[in-house]
Write a protein that holds these residues in place. Sequence first.
Motif, PDB file in Angstrom:
ATOM      1  N   MET A  60       0.684  -1.333  -0.003  1.00 41.55           N
ATOM      2  CA  MET A  60       0.028  -0.120  -0.174  1.00 41.55           C
ATOM      3  C   MET A  60       0.759   1.155   0.133  1.00 41.55           C
ATOM      4  SD  MET A  60      -3.098  -0.770  -0.242  1.00 41.55           S
ATOM      5  CE  MET A  60      -4.048   0.818   0.288  1.00 41.55           C
ATOM      6  N   LEU A  61       2.161   1.273   0.100  1.00 44.02           N
ATOM      7  CA  LEU A  61       2.987   2.347   0.464  1.00 44.02           C
ATOM      8  C   LEU A  61       2.681   3.587  -0.826  1.00 44.02           C
ATOM      9  CD1 LEU A  61       5.178   3.600   2.042  1.00 44.02           C
ATOM     10  CD2 LEU A  61       7.104   2.629   0.542  1.00 44.02           C
ATOM     11  N   TYR A  86      12.571   9.641   7.099  1.00 44.12           N
ATOM     12  CA  TYR A  86      11.843   8.758   7.017  1.00 44.12           C
ATOM     13  C   TYR A  86      12.602   7.293   7.076  1.00 44.12           C
ATOM     14  CZ  TYR A  86       7.795  11.410   5.697  1.00 44.12           C
ATOM     15  OH  TYR A  86       6.606  12.178   5.811  1.00 44.12           O
ATOM     16  N   ILE A  87      12.546   6.553   8.191  1.00 42.90           N
ATOM     17  CA  ILE A  87      13.505   5.387   8.127  1.00 42.90           C
ATOM     18  C   ILE A  87      12.750   4.212   7.841  1.00 42.90           C
ATOM     19  CG2 ILE A  87      15.368   4.040   9.523  1.00 42.90           C
ATOM     20  CD1 ILE A  87      15.651   6.603  11.012  1.00 42.90           C
ATOM     21  N   PHE A  88      12.721   3.565   6.692  1.00 42.13           N
ATOM     22  CA  PHE A  88      12.088   2.109   6.367  1.00 42.13           C
ATOM     23  C   PHE A  88      12.787   0.983   6.805  1.00 42.13           C
ATOM     24  CE2 PHE A  88      10.930   5.569   3.327  1.00 42.13           C
ATOM     25  CZ  PHE A  88       9.322   5.019   2.963  1.00 42.13           C
ATOM     26  N   TYR A  89      11.935  -0.011   7.324  1.00 42.14           N
ATOM     27  CA  TYR A  89      12.770  -1.318   7.731  1.00 42.14           C
ATOM     28  C   TYR A  89      11.796  -2.312   7.225  1.00 42.14           C
ATOM     29  CZ  TYR A  89       9.855  -1.508  12.056  1.00 42.14           C
ATOM     30  OH  TYR A  89       9.139  -1.701  13.027  1.00 42.14           O
ATOM     31  N   LEU A  98      13.921  -1.113  -1.534  1.00 39.73           N
ATOM     32  CA  LEU A  98      13.287  -0.986  -2.538  1.00 39.73           C
ATOM     33  C   LEU A  98      12.078  -0.050  -2.502  1.00 39.73           C
ATOM     34  CD1 LEU A  98      12.684  -4.578  -4.110  1.00 39.73           C
ATOM     35  CD2 LEU A  98      14.291  -2.926  -4.940  1.00 39.73           C
ATOM     36  N   ALA A  99      11.551   0.133  -1.222  1.00 45.78           N
ATOM     37  CA  ALA A  99      10.523   0.987  -1.096  1.00 45.78           C
ATOM     38  C   ALA A  99      10.958   2.476  -0.512  1.00 45.78           C
ATOM     39  CB  ALA A  99       9.923   0.683   0.527  1.00 45.78           C
ATOM     40  N   THR A 102      11.576   3.898  -3.987  1.00 41.30           N
ATOM     41  CA  THR A 102      10.086   4.397  -4.640  1.00 41.30           C
ATOM     42  C   THR A 102       9.564   5.624  -3.874  1.00 41.30           C
ATOM     43  OG1 THR A 102       9.582   1.913  -5.319  1.00 41.30           O
ATOM     44  CG2 THR A 102       7.774   3.480  -4.606  1.00 41.30           C
ATOM     45  N   ALA A 103       9.875   5.658  -2.502  1.00 43.27           N
ATOM     46  CA  ALA A 103       9.418   6.776  -1.847  1.00 43.27           C
ATOM     47  C   ALA A 103      10.118   7.960  -2.169  1.00 43.27           C
ATOM     48  CB  ALA A 103       9.721   6.582  -0.216  1.00 43.27           C
ATOM     49  N   LYS A 104      11.522   7.822  -2.512  1.00 44.14           N
ATOM     50  CA  LYS A 104      12.387   9.177  -2.829  1.00 44.14           C
ATOM     51  C   LYS A 104      11.687   9.539  -4.263  1.00 44.14           C
ATOM     52  CE  LYS A 104      17.020  10.464  -2.625  1.00 44.14           C
ATOM     53  NZ  LYS A 104      18.340  10.317  -2.474  1.00 44.14           N
TER      54      LYS A 104
END
Length: 143
Positions: A60-61, A86-89, A98-99, A102-104
């Motif tokens: 859903m990101l 934002y720190i993704f894990y 990968l997320a 995409t977010a960037k």
Amino acid sequence: MPKGYKAMLEEALAQIVTLTPQEAAEQLGKPDVVFVDLRDPRELEREGMIPNAFHATRGMLEFWIDPESPYHKPVFAPEAQAKTQYIFYCTGGWRSALAGKTAKEMGLVNVAHIHGGLGEWKKANLPTVEWKPKTAKPVGEKQ
């Protein structure tokens, strides 16, 4: 196959910041930092999560980031993006890389991910909390 997951990961890692679990832990509790847990609910139930992390399933990101989406979440609002780290894990660091890319690409400026994900976080004996799923309200009541 024109581009496999290894090439995609290499490309993503070249474009985002990678933090060690210890570096990421130094950011815990800072008001301008959001940890984003990309794992599915079964993983959260089994392993817990980083304290105060925002849960955004990987599937859903993109919909939650895009302010024009009917599924947009305020944590990703454009006015918050410039001042938020934002720190993704995820579990092992692949989905989060990968997320993060995409977010960037979608406009988030300060994006990082945790090398080795929650697996390395836990090996470093860093804090986790039990995940408590949101309970659904009866039809007609606001969530």
